[in-house]
Motif scaffolding. Structure first.
Motif, PDB file in Angstrom:
ATOM      1  N   LYS A 143       0.822  -1.207   0.000  1.00  0.00           N
ATOM      2  CA  LYS A 143       0.000   0.000   0.000  1.00  0.00           C
ATOM      3  C   LYS A 143       0.860   1.263   0.000  1.00  0.00           C
ATOM      4  O   LYS A 143       0.429   2.318  -0.464  1.00  0.00           O
ATOM      5  N   SER A 185       1.262   2.933  -3.299  1.00  0.00           N
ATOM      6  CA  SER A 185      -0.002   3.429  -3.869  1.00  0.00           C
ATOM      7  C   SER A 185      -0.827   2.314  -4.497  1.00  0.00           C
ATOM      8  O   SER A 185      -1.632   2.548  -5.392  1.00  0.00           O
ATOM      9  N   ASP A 241      -3.862  -0.145  -4.101  1.00  0.00           N
ATOM     10  CA  ASP A 241      -5.015  -0.363  -3.240  1.00  0.00           C
ATOM     11  C   ASP A 241      -5.273  -1.867  -3.114  1.00  0.00           C
ATOM     12  O   ASP A 241      -4.567  -2.682  -3.702  1.00  0.00           O
ATOM     13  N   GLU A 242      -6.289  -2.214  -2.338  1.00  0.00           N
ATOM     14  CA  GLU A 242      -6.532  -3.637  -2.075  1.00  0.00           C
ATOM     15  C   GLU A 242      -6.830  -4.419  -3.344  1.00  0.00           C
ATOM     16  O   GLU A 242      -6.467  -5.589  -3.471  1.00  0.00           O
TER      17      GLU A 242
END
Length: 546
Positions: free
Chosen positions: A322, A325, A327-328
């Motif tokens: 994370k 940058s 995301d999940e």
């Protein structure tokens, strides 16, 4: 009908005291026993406590069982004995609370287990050993009058409470593997195991075969992992090596009917995991980050230890990504192919690699030619093997190689962004052979360096499967100079049969000459509009000589 109870031995207890001596000879004229191995003189003695005291069973070789690795059963499945044995097994497992449907599936799907029970009953019948138990059995209310009752008693004496037959029928294990796995599951109930296996097969193995993708990704892990590994990675690599040694190799991981069996054989502890608090919780988490359907199987087979991870541990290890940058959902995409990136070894190596890349200006934030964090995240998502490689033995050598073939540092970001796999490709077995092949074809080292700068995946293509057939077609059939592939190296990325040949023959039929970029760089609609004056690029059969 009796209620099965677990026993402590696989052997049928003998009454009172039993002594015999066998004189065995290697002479063909001397009879030998089929029950015991050959030797010159063998003495056997066993003693059991009387029925008034609690029996104590000693562990001996299972004289009455067939070999766990015996071939396919020879019992005639239409015989009355076989039918009775199936009925006995059906009633035996049903007594543990197993449903009628599942009991039928177990009794009909475990022929080797049934063979073992039948052979045991036959051996006792042949040597008239059942009669010696009569008084004890009558006191227990257990009457061994018929073949079916004897099979039931034999199943009870095995002590696994139907788990071996279940593992053979539901999981597909061989008899020997089923026996080994069943030892781990002594505290589990049979209905509970059935529920777990059904759930896991439905969630992880209900999709179609994957066409070799899992096998390909497992090979990439084995090939590129060049750092000291932790226990989880070691277990995963051992799992891959075991399967690679079998017929079909790692490609068999993509077969849903076989891969689950391999998984249970190597990680029997999977069947000890609590369904609600561990398995279903992990599944819910994976779905949340975008992993569902057939990709669940990828996660489990490419990094089985993840099933034992606490969700909090997984979330903590995801924090490193994370920071780039990601995301999940981005992390979920990465885990579909490379779930092992959350292993401890990879996490520890990640910081060292990041510092090194920053120093070498490979992934640092530069004003003009560097990568920002979002780009770094995309590179990691595409090729996380980079963060599982040794800086000294792998990464530094690749940058030196790029420099040696004429690619300056200013071009590193472009080359790596387009093909990050280059940093983990083997120099001697992959990169140099492709380089030498192109030079031998008549290109200069400068030409090759120019091609790599423009299209860095170039050096990842197979010589025999990609380069040679396409360049042969370019020079010998299309009658174009090799120089054209220098100007448009992306030519090697297109399918020879599905795109290059059809478009070439369509143009040749119309006597149209054009560059490789004009021929291949357009989509179907653009190509048809410009060259065929039609709405489709489908080539009539008469236009192609193949």
């Amino acid at each position: 009908m009796f209620t099965p109870t677990a026993m402590s031995s696989n052997l049928i207890p003998f009454p009172a005291k039993f002594n015999f001596t066998l004189l065995l000879s290697s002479s063909p004229n001397t009879p030998t026993s089929s029950l015991l191995p050959s030797s010159s003189l063998l003495s056997f003695s066993t003693r059991l406590h009387s029925h008034a005291s609690k029996p104590h069973y000693h562990h001996h070789l299972p004289l009455l069982a067939t070999s766990p690795n015996s071939p396919a059963p020879s019992v005639d499945d239409q015989s009355e004995e076989f039918r009775q044995a199936q009925e006995a097994l059906f009633e035996f497992v049903q007594a543990f609370g197993v449903s009628h449907e599942d009991s039928a599936a177990i009794s009909s799907g475990s022929p080797r287990y049934l063979q073992m029970l039948v052979d045991g009953v036959r051996d006792l019948d042949e040597h008239e050993l059942w009669s010696s138990w009569k008084s004890d059995d009558e006191e227990k209310g257990l009457k061994l009058k018929g073949f079916k009752e004897k099979v039931s008693y034999m199943a009870m004496e095995k002590g696994d409470n139907g788990k071996v037959a279940f593992l053979e029928s539901f999981v597909g294990l061989s008899l020997s593997s089923a026996m080994n796995v069943a030892r781990y599951l002594s505290a589990e109930t049979l209905p509970g195991l059935i529920g777990k296996v059904k759930y896991m097969k439905e969630i992880f193995f209900s999709g179609s075969d994957d066409g070799g993708i899992i096998g390909k990704n497992s090979r990439r892990m084995m090939m590129h992992l060049s750092i000291p590994v932790d226990d989880d990675l070691q277990q995963t690599l051992a799992f891959f090596e075991k399967i690679e040694a079998r017929r079909g190799g790692l490609d068999m991981l993509g077969s849903k009917d076989i891969s689950f069996r391999y998984l249970v054989e190597s990680f029997p502890r999977l069947l000890l995991l609590p369904l609600d608090s561990q398995i279903s919780t992990l599944v819910g988490f994976l779905e949340k980050i975008g992993i569902s359907g057939e990709y669940m199987r990828n996660i489990l087979l490419l990094f089985p230890p993840i099933m034992f991870f606490n969700i909090k541990v997984i979330k903590t290890r995801m924090l490193a990504f994370k920071e780039l940058s990601m995301d999940e959902r981005d992390i979920g995409k990465m885990l579909k192919k490379y779930p092992w990136v959350i292993a401890t070894s990879i996490q520890e190596n990640y910081k060292d690699v990041s510092i090194y890349f920053d120093k070498e200006k490979v992934v640092s934030l530069l004003e003009e030619v560097g990568f920002d964090k979002e780009t770094i995240g995309k590179i990691l998502c595409r090729c996380p093997e980079i963060f599982a490689t040794s800086i000294e033995r792998t990464l530094k050598r690749k940058l030196k190689f790029l420099s040696a073939i004429g690619i300056s540092e200013v071009h590193y970001p472009r080359v790596i962004k387009k093909y990050p796999e280059l940093l983990v490709s083997d120099i001697d077995r992959t990169l140099l052979p492709r380089m030498k092949y192109l030079v031998n074809m008549g290109l200069s080292r400068r030409d090759v360096a120019f091609m790599v700068r423009r299209f860095s995946p170039l050096l990842g293509y197979s010589i025999e499967e990609v380069m040679r057939p396409k360049l042969d077609f370019l020079v010998n059939t299309m009658e174009k100079p090799l120089r054209e592939v220098v100007d448009y190296p992306r030519f090697l990325s297109y399918s020879l049969e599905k795109k290059i040949k059809p478009r070439f023959w369509a143009l040749k039929q119309r006597n149209i000459e054009c560059s490789l970029k004009d021929m291949l760089g357009k989509n179907d609609e653009e190509f048809a509009s410009e060259f065929l004056q039609a709405e489709t690029t489908e080539v009539p059969p008469s236009l192609s000589p193949f």
